[in-house]
Design a protein around this motif. Sequence first.
Motif: not given
Length: 73
Positions: A5-25
């Motif tokens: 569930t956390i993984g799904v929500n993480f992917r949704i939040f990242a998609a909404v913000k249109n960011v990838d792992i590198a940007e979040i890091h």
Amino acid sequence: MIEKTIGVNFRIFAAVKNVDIAEIHKSTGIAKTTLYSFKKGEMKGIQLSTLEKLSEYFKVEVHEFFVKGDADE
């Protein structure tokens, strides 16, 4: 499993913000390996401080990572 569930929500939040792992890091300082674990929903133990950083970054409440939606079913 709560990790999925956390993984799904993480992917949704990242998609909404249109960011990838590198940007979040880059913006949060959270290790890329930790972020990939979140993305996959395969984290082993979750630090509250990590969730707080991600919540601040995505502008959501911590509990929103735990909310199971239709996409999880």
